[in-house]
Design a protein around this motif. Structure first.
Motif, PDB file in Angstrom:
ATOM      1  N   LYS A 114      70.064  13.652  -1.989  1.00  0.00           N
ATOM      2  CA  LYS A 114      70.247  12.516  -1.080  1.00  0.00           C
ATOM      3  C   LYS A 114      70.357  11.220  -1.864  1.00  0.00           C
ATOM      4  O   LYS A 114      71.177  10.345  -1.542  1.00  0.00           O
ATOM      5  N   THR A 115      69.529  11.084  -2.902  1.00  0.00           N
ATOM      6  CA  THR A 115      69.594   9.898  -3.749  1.00  0.00           C
ATOM      7  C   THR A 115      70.971   9.789  -4.408  1.00  0.00           C
ATOM      8  O   THR A 115      71.580   8.719  -4.420  1.00  0.00           O
ATOM      9  N   GLN A 116      71.467  10.887  -4.948  1.00  0.00           N
ATOM     10  CA  GLN A 116      72.790  10.883  -5.588  1.00  0.00           C
ATOM     11  C   GLN A 116      73.873  10.517  -4.582  1.00  0.00           C
ATOM     12  O   GLN A 116      74.833   9.814  -4.909  1.00  0.00           O
ATOM     13  N   GLU A 117      73.717  10.985  -3.365  1.00  0.00           N
ATOM     14  CA  GLU A 117      74.686  10.695  -2.311  1.00  0.00           C
ATOM     15  C   GLU A 117      74.759   9.195  -2.040  1.00  0.00           C
ATOM     16  O   GLU A 117      75.839   8.610  -1.964  1.00  0.00           O
ATOM     17  N   VAL A 118      73.592   8.563  -1.908  1.00  0.00           N
ATOM     18  CA  VAL A 118      73.558   7.129  -1.635  1.00  0.00           C
ATOM     19  C   VAL A 118      73.991   6.335  -2.861  1.00  0.00           C
ATOM     20  O   VAL A 118      74.665   5.310  -2.750  1.00  0.00           O
ATOM     21  N   VAL A 119      73.601   6.822  -4.037  1.00  0.00           N
ATOM     22  CA  VAL A 119      74.005   6.186  -5.287  1.00  0.00           C
ATOM     23  C   VAL A 119      75.524   6.129  -5.380  1.00  0.00           C
ATOM     24  O   VAL A 119      76.120   5.085  -5.684  1.00  0.00           O
ATOM     25  N   ALA A 120      76.167   7.252  -5.129  1.00  0.00           N
ATOM     26  CA  ALA A 120      77.620   7.324  -5.212  1.00  0.00           C
ATOM     27  C   ALA A 120      78.277   6.401  -4.184  1.00  0.00           C
ATOM     28  O   ALA A 120      79.262   5.717  -4.475  1.00  0.00           O
ATOM     29  N   GLU A 121      77.705   6.365  -2.988  1.00  0.00           N
ATOM     30  CA  GLU A 121      78.255   5.494  -1.937  1.00  0.00           C
ATOM     31  C   GLU A 121      78.129   4.031  -2.314  1.00  0.00           C
ATOM     32  O   GLU A 121      79.061   3.248  -2.138  1.00  0.00           O
ATOM     33  N   GLN A 122      76.963   3.637  -2.858  1.00  0.00           N
ATOM     34  CA  GLN A 122      76.756   2.230  -3.215  1.00  0.00           C
ATOM     35  C   GLN A 122      77.616   1.825  -4.393  1.00  0.00           C
ATOM     36  O   GLN A 122      78.156   0.713  -4.423  1.00  0.00           O
ATOM     37  N   ALA A 123      77.777   2.729  -5.362  1.00  0.00           N
ATOM     38  CA  ALA A 123      78.612   2.418  -6.524  1.00  0.00           C
ATOM     39  C   ALA A 123      80.080   2.276  -6.115  1.00  0.00           C
ATOM     40  O   ALA A 123      80.813   1.466  -6.676  1.00  0.00           O
ATOM     41  N   LYS A 124      80.481   3.056  -5.136  1.00  0.00           N
ATOM     42  CA  LYS A 124      81.869   3.017  -4.671  1.00  0.00           C
ATOM     43  C   LYS A 124      82.128   1.805  -3.789  1.00  0.00           C
ATOM     44  O   LYS A 124      83.214   1.207  -3.825  1.00  0.00           O
ATOM     45  N   ASN A 125      81.129   1.406  -2.978  1.00  0.00           N
ATOM     46  CA  ASN A 125      81.283   0.281  -2.049  1.00  0.00           C
ATOM     47  C   ASN A 125      80.114  -0.695  -2.188  1.00  0.00           C
ATOM     48  O   ASN A 125      79.284  -0.819  -1.285  1.00  0.00           O
ATOM     49  N   PRO A 126      80.033  -1.403  -3.321  1.00  0.00           N
ATOM     50  CA  PRO A 126      78.883  -2.303  -3.531  1.00  0.00           C
ATOM     51  C   PRO A 126      78.797  -3.425  -2.502  1.00  0.00           C
ATOM     52  O   PRO A 126      77.706  -3.892  -2.179  1.00  0.00           O
ATOM     53  N   ASP A 127      79.946  -3.848  -1.951  1.00  0.00           N
ATOM     54  CA  ASP A 127      79.931  -4.926  -0.963  1.00  0.00           C
ATOM     55  C   ASP A 127      79.371  -4.475   0.382  1.00  0.00           C
ATOM     56  O   ASP A 127      79.127  -5.301   1.266  1.00  0.00           O
ATOM     57  N   ALA A 128      79.184  -3.174   0.539  1.00  0.00           N
ATOM     58  CA  ALA A 128      78.646  -2.662   1.800  1.00  0.00           C
ATOM     59  C   ALA A 128      77.124  -2.764   1.856  1.00  0.00           C
ATOM     60  O   ALA A 128      76.522  -2.421   2.868  1.00  0.00           O
ATOM     61  N   TYR A 129      76.515  -3.264   0.753  1.00  0.00           N
ATOM     62  CA  TYR A 129      75.059  -3.414   0.697  1.00  0.00           C
ATOM     63  C   TYR A 129      74.692  -4.854   0.394  1.00  0.00           C
ATOM     64  O   TYR A 129      75.449  -5.592  -0.241  1.00  0.00           O
ATOM     65  N   GLU A 130      73.498  -5.240   0.836  1.00  0.00           N
ATOM     66  CA  GLU A 130      72.969  -6.547   0.476  1.00  0.00           C
ATOM     67  C   GLU A 130      71.463  -6.441   0.284  1.00  0.00           C
ATOM     68  O   GLU A 130      70.827  -5.473   0.714  1.00  0.00           O
ATOM     69  N   THR A 131      70.906  -7.448  -0.375  1.00  0.00           N
ATOM     70  CA  THR A 131      69.473  -7.459  -0.649  1.00  0.00           C
ATOM     71  C   THR A 131      68.797  -8.539   0.172  1.00  0.00           C
ATOM     72  O   THR A 131      69.259  -9.674   0.220  1.00  0.00           O
ATOM     73  N   SER A 132      67.716  -8.188   0.830  1.00  0.00           N
ATOM     74  CA  SER A 132      66.941  -9.156   1.615  1.00  0.00           C
ATOM     75  C   SER A 132      65.534  -9.243   1.053  1.00  0.00           C
ATOM     76  O   SER A 132      64.916  -8.227   0.739  1.00  0.00           O
ATOM     77  N   PHE A 133      65.034 -10.471   0.927  1.00  0.00           N
ATOM     78  CA  PHE A 133      63.649 -10.674   0.533  1.00  0.00           C
ATOM     79  C   PHE A 133      62.780 -10.592   1.779  1.00  0.00           C
ATOM     80  O   PHE A 133      63.089 -11.210   2.799  1.00  0.00           O
ATOM     81  N   LEU A 134      61.731  -9.821   1.713  1.00  0.00           N
ATOM     82  CA  LEU A 134      60.906  -9.595   2.887  1.00  0.00           C
ATOM     83  C   LEU A 134      59.945 -10.749   3.125  1.00  0.00           C
ATOM     84  O   LEU A 134      59.185 -11.143   2.245  1.00  0.00           O
ATOM     85  N   ASN A 135      60.027 -11.303   4.323  1.00  0.00           N
ATOM     86  CA  ASN A 135      59.068 -12.281   4.817  1.00  0.00           C
ATOM     87  C   ASN A 135      58.961 -12.054   6.322  1.00  0.00           C
ATOM     88  O   ASN A 135      59.537 -11.098   6.852  1.00  0.00           O
ATOM     89  N   ASN A 136      58.242 -12.895   7.030  1.00  0.00           N
ATOM     90  CA  ASN A 136      58.057 -12.664   8.458  1.00  0.00           C
ATOM     91  C   ASN A 136      59.373 -12.706   9.232  1.00  0.00           C
ATOM     92  O   ASN A 136      59.522 -12.029  10.247  1.00  0.00           O
ATOM     93  N   ASP A 137      60.334 -13.490   8.750  1.00  0.00           N
ATOM     94  CA  ASP A 137      61.644 -13.539   9.404  1.00  0.00           C
ATOM     95  C   ASP A 137      62.429 -12.247   9.197  1.00  0.00           C
ATOM     96  O   ASP A 137      63.389 -11.971   9.918  1.00  0.00           O
ATOM     97  N   LYS A 138      62.038 -11.459   8.181  1.00  0.00           N
ATOM     98  CA  LYS A 138      62.766 -10.229   7.849  1.00  0.00           C
ATOM     99  C   LYS A 138      61.927  -8.974   8.109  1.00  0.00           C
ATOM    100  O   LYS A 138      62.292  -7.884   7.672  1.00  0.00           O
ATOM    101  N   ALA A 139      60.824  -9.113   8.808  1.00  0.00           N
ATOM    102  CA  ALA A 139      59.940  -7.964   9.039  1.00  0.00           C
ATOM    103  C   ALA A 139      60.665  -6.828   9.750  1.00  0.00           C
ATOM    104  O   ALA A 139      60.370  -5.649   9.533  1.00  0.00           O
ATOM    105  N   HIS A 140      61.640  -7.166  10.580  1.00  0.00           N
ATOM    106  CA  HIS A 140      62.373  -6.132  11.327  1.00  0.00           C
ATOM    107  C   HIS A 140      63.225  -5.248  10.405  1.00  0.00           C
ATOM    108  O   HIS A 140      63.528  -4.107  10.747  1.00  0.00           O
TER     109      HIS A 140
END
Length: 310
Positions: A114-140
């Motif tokens: 499963k990790t390899q599957e997601v790794v391959a997907e993210q490497a192929k489509n890096p713009d399809a992911y983003e990073t969020s810093f967790l705070n109370n506004d991002k708890a969801h």
């Protein structure tokens, strides 16, 4: 699940190292976000390159889940026999122990695939992911992945811990300090139950997630308000009910590793965040994951229908 753990680790380490030196401003926040993305991108690309000659991971994960279900059926037959007869022969006990080990080994292989599957997907489509810093506004955003995250920490009894948070059936807003690690033994029968908990350190953690999930583009409060109108809730209830008794392959039982199945509580007050839960279908297993937040319900609908609550 392995993917989520890996991203948690990478984000937390980088953020803690930087925050000890800098007071985060909006500009530094963006620079840090880009820095984390670059590091994770490189990590994904390296892993994808290592595995590019391997067979496609998608059928591997599917086949492994089929194997785990077959093992689970054998375990179930033996456990039903024990419930019926009151005991098992030594050979049956040894067989049961062997099946449990096979299930654990298969699950470990599933995690890697499963990790390899997601790794391959993210490497192929890096713009399809983003990073969020967790705070109370991002708890969801953290809630959206509830049930999919098994913490690296273990309980004092030696069993794994999973991400959990307090109940808020009154519909009030969840905060990061509502989250904690809970022993998987919490839902066991009383003679083997463990109520061990650990504080979940949400300070300075970033989470990489898919960028095309509309609910995750909103703030915690915005999502809360968007779900408040009763017509929206009624529509969501009707949609969720269409999937009752159907398994969710995104959320696996931490003990038997089979997909958990959607159930509806017998007694509820028609409160959406206190109506549905996922339960392990294994004979006699008490493991369950409550869908007790708007974000969890959105995640469930995304998995089953490709769109969330909005």
């Amino acid at each position: 699940m392995g993917f989520i753990e890996a991203i948690f680790s990478a984000g937390a380490i980088v953020m803690k190292a930087i925050r000890t030196v800098n007071q985060i401003t909006k500009t530094v926040h963006q620079v840090t976000k880009n820095y984390i993305n670059n590091i994770v991108d490189e990590r994904f690309q390296e892993r994808a390159k290592e595995n590019q000659t391997a067979p496609s991971p998608t059928p591997v994960t599917v086949n492994i889940q089929i194997d785990i279900k077959k093992i689970d059926l054998e375990e179930t037959e033996l456990e039903k026999k024990r419930a019926r007869d009151g005991l098992l022969k030594r050979t049956d006990l040894e067989k049961l122990e062997e099946l449990k080990k096979q299930s654990d080994d298969q699950f470990e292989q599933w995690q890697k695939a499963k990790t390899q599957e997601v790794v391959a997907e993210q490497a192929k489509n890096p713009d399809a992911y983003e990073t969020s810093f967790l705070n109370n506004d991002k708890a969801h955003i953290l809630q959206f992945h509830m049930g999919q995250v098994v913490l690296e920490k273990r309980c004092g009894c030696g069993r794994p811990m999973f991400l959990q948070h307090k109940n808020r059936p009154d519909g009030s807003l969840f905060m990061l300090n509502d989250f904690f690690g809970s022993c998987i033994g919490y839902y066991n029968h009383p003679n083997t139950q463990c109520k061990g908990t650990q504080k979940f350190g949400t300070q300075d953690i970033s989470l990489m997630h898919k960028a095309n999930v509309f609910e995750l583009k909103l703030s915690n409060l915005e999502l809360h308000k968007s779900f408040a109108p009763r017509p929206v809730q009624i529509m969501v209830i009707d949609r969720v009910r269409e999937h009752l008794k159907v398994e969710n392959s995104d959320v696996l039982c931490p003990i038997h590793h089979v997909p958990m199945v959607l159930r509806e509580k017998r007694n509820h007050l028609d409160v959406v965040v206190d109506m549905f839960y996922l339960q392990c279908p294994h004979f006699g297993c008490q493991q369950l994951v409550k869908l007790k937040s708007v974000a969890q319900i959105a995640a469930f609908l995304h998995h089953k229908e490709g769109r969330g609550i909005l």
